[in-house]
Design a protein around this motif. Structure first.
Motif, PDB file in Angstrom:
ATOM      1  N   LEU A  88       0.792  -1.235   0.000  1.00 15.50           N
ATOM      2  CA  LEU A  88       0.000   0.000   0.000  1.00 15.50           C
ATOM      3  C   LEU A  88       0.823   1.283   0.000  1.00 15.50           C
ATOM      4  O   LEU A  88       0.260   2.368  -0.104  1.00 15.50           O
ATOM      5  CB  LEU A  88      -0.979  -0.022   1.179  1.00 15.50           C
ATOM      6  N   GLY A  89       2.138   1.166   0.159  1.00 12.15           N
ATOM      7  CA  GLY A  89       2.983   2.356  -0.011  1.00 12.15           C
ATOM      8  C   GLY A  89       3.026   3.290   1.187  1.00 12.15           C
ATOM      9  O   GLY A  89       3.631   4.345   1.112  1.00 12.15           O
ATOM     10  N   PHE A  90       2.394   2.935   2.313  1.00 14.91           N
ATOM     11  CA  PHE A  90       2.549   3.752   3.517  1.00 14.91           C
ATOM     12  C   PHE A  90       2.995   2.862   4.682  1.00 14.91           C
ATOM     13  O   PHE A  90       3.118   1.653   4.524  1.00 14.91           O
ATOM     14  CB  PHE A  90       1.285   4.551   3.848  1.00 14.91           C
ATOM     15  N   GLY A  91       3.283   3.488   5.831  1.00 14.30           N
ATOM     16  CA  GLY A  91       3.770   2.713   6.989  1.00 14.30           C
ATOM     17  C   GLY A  91       5.140   2.121   6.730  1.00 14.30           C
ATOM     18  O   GLY A  91       5.490   1.065   7.248  1.00 14.30           O
ATOM     19  N   LYS A  92       5.918   2.816   5.900  1.00 15.02           N
ATOM     20  CA  LYS A  92       7.227   2.250   5.534  1.00 15.02           C
ATOM     21  C   LYS A  92       8.205   2.333   6.703  1.00 15.02           C
ATOM     22  O   LYS A  92       8.314   3.359   7.365  1.00 15.02           O
ATOM     23  CB  LYS A  92       7.808   2.991   4.333  1.00 15.02           C
ATOM     24  N   CYS A  93       8.904   1.256   6.946  1.00 15.69           N
ATOM     25  CA  CYS A  93       9.914   1.223   7.997  1.00 15.69           C
ATOM     26  C   CYS A  93      10.806   0.013   7.751  1.00 15.69           C
ATOM     27  O   CYS A  93      10.576  -0.743   6.801  1.00 15.69           O
ATOM     28  CB  CYS A  93       9.264   1.108   9.375  1.00 15.69           C
ATOM     29  N   ARG A  94      11.826  -0.146   8.590  1.00 18.52           N
ATOM     30  CA  ARG A  94      12.667  -1.337   8.467  1.00 18.52           C
ATOM     31  C   ARG A  94      12.871  -1.929   9.856  1.00 18.52           C
ATOM     32  O   ARG A  94      12.902  -1.187  10.845  1.00 18.52           O
ATOM     33  CB  ARG A  94      13.988  -0.996   7.786  1.00 18.52           C
ATOM     34  N   LEU A  95      12.969  -3.226   9.904  1.00 17.99           N
ATOM     35  CA  LEU A  95      13.295  -3.888  11.159  1.00 17.99           C
ATOM     36  C   LEU A  95      14.808  -4.050  11.152  1.00 17.99           C
ATOM     37  O   LEU A  95      15.368  -4.673  10.243  1.00 17.99           O
ATOM     38  CB  LEU A  95      12.589  -5.247  11.231  1.00 17.99           C
ATOM     39  N   ALA A  96      15.451  -3.444  12.155  1.00 17.55           N
ATOM     40  CA  ALA A  96      16.912  -3.388  12.119  1.00 17.55           C
ATOM     41  C   ALA A  96      17.517  -3.777  13.461  1.00 17.55           C
ATOM     42  O   ALA A  96      16.874  -3.662  14.505  1.00 17.55           O
ATOM     43  CB  ALA A  96      17.365  -1.982  11.739  1.00 17.55           C
ATOM     44  N   ILE A  97      18.760  -4.222  13.397  1.00 21.83           N
ATOM     45  CA  ILE A  97      19.522  -4.452  14.622  1.00 21.83           C
ATOM     46  C   ILE A  97      20.356  -3.211  14.872  1.00 21.83           C
ATOM     47  O   ILE A  97      20.941  -2.630  13.948  1.00 21.83           O
ATOM     48  CB  ILE A  97      20.411  -5.708  14.483  1.00 21.83           C
TER      49      ILE A  97
END
Ligand code: PRT
Ligand code: ZN
Length: 286
Positions: A88-97
């Motif tokens: 959907l192109g929103f709520g973009k983030c990354r799961l990172a250490i």
């Protein structure tokens, strides 16, 4: 018969989810504001359930909701069996250490024997196994970023968007495990009627998404440069060209993609285009 959609009750995905439905021409009778947990659309056979994001994959798997909007991070962590319908192109983030800034991180092996705090134990475990790293996962439900500072863990695995939370807590991002955005998901076994409604909704979602990636552009071009200018502007088929009242000039209308937008504008100006107007597109059906 109505299609039931589960969206986040409040939080980072709530507003964009409601906005998307609105942009799809769906009017909700009332929001989730006054503690309402479900509502109906007045002009589309859609019932909206407002839930915690963590519960949405389960509800969709169990067919309590037919479809849902949820972050890919939550979907993967919950490991529920549903169909991924559309990004959907929103709520973009990354799961990172992330590790304390002062540490010299040398690669995933650095994590061997370390303690990592996270709300995403399942995804983290998958990453550690793939990297053949033996670390201890310490599951906590919130405020993960303070864990190293209070001696609870050596590293964290958490969602990052701007990176300012990590920065403020003296941490640095060292590994990206997953890139995530909001997804439209659906139950695996929708009835034919519901499948048809989902198709109708998806058609609208795609038109809205496409419109966001494109702009309508209008400009005045000297006739002797028309060919060069048209070559810069591909348009959906080809640009519309109309004569201006002033002789020797034409008005050119076209659609350009956001990605190469500024390059196109520079090239147009270099070719003598004037009076360039750029207008947002609300829906785009090709
Ligand atoms: O109450 P409920 O359980 O429904 O909500 P929640 O508190 O679990 O989730 P919420 O509303 O915080 O986030 C919902 C979804 O938004 C997540 O599952 C992600 O898919 C998406 N998303 C996008 C984010 C972020 N960006 C984000 N930055 N979710 C959380 N964060 C947090 C992150 O955990 C960290 O604390 O924001 C902080 C980092 O942000 P930056 O900008 O400082 O890097
Ligand atoms: Zn949640």
């Amino acid at each position: 018969m109505k299609l039931k959609i589960a969206i986040q009750k409040s939080g980072r995905l709530f507003e964009d989810s409601v906005k998307l439905l609105k942009e799809c021409g769906i009017d909700l009778n009332n929001g989730s504001k006054s503690g309402v947990l479900r509502t109906e659309a007045s002009n589309f056979p859609l019932e909206v359930l407002f839930l915690r994001d963590d519960d949405i994959p389960q509800y969709v798997e169990d067919a309590v909701a037919d479809i849902g909007i949820v972050g890919e991070n939550v979907l993967l962590e919950k490991g529920k069996v549903v169909n991924k319908v559309e990004q959907l192109g929103f709520g973009k983030c990354r799961l990172a250490i992330a590790v304390p800034k002062s540490e010299e991180y040398t690669g995933a092996k650095w994590l061997d024997g370390k303690k990592i705090a996270t709300s995403y134990p399942k995804i983290l475990d998958g990453f550690l196994k793939a990297q053949k790293v033996d670390a201890e996962i310490h599951e906590i439900s919130g405020s993960v970023e303070i864990a190293p500072g209070i001696g609870l863990a050596d590293a964290i695995c958490d969602l990052v968007s701007s990176g300012s939370t990590l920065f403020m807590n003296g941490l640095k991002e060292v590994e990206v495990i997953l890139k995530s955005e909001a997804l439209l998901i659906s139950n695996k076994k929708l009835s034919d009627d519901k499948e048809a409604l989902l198709k109708k909704l998806l058609f609208r979602v795609q038109a809205v998404k496409k419109a966001k990636r494109n702009k309508y552009i209008l400009l005045n071009a000297p006739n002797e440069r028309l060919e060069a200018i048209i070559n810069i502007l591909p348009g959906m088929k080809s640009p519309t060209v109309l004569p201006l009242a002033q002789s020797g000039w034409s008005s050119v209308h076209s659609v350009v993609q956001e990605d190469d937008f500024w390059n196109i504008i520079e090239n147009l100006k270099a070719q003598g285009a004037q009076g360039i107007l750029v207008v947002p597109i609300e829906k785009m059906i090709v």
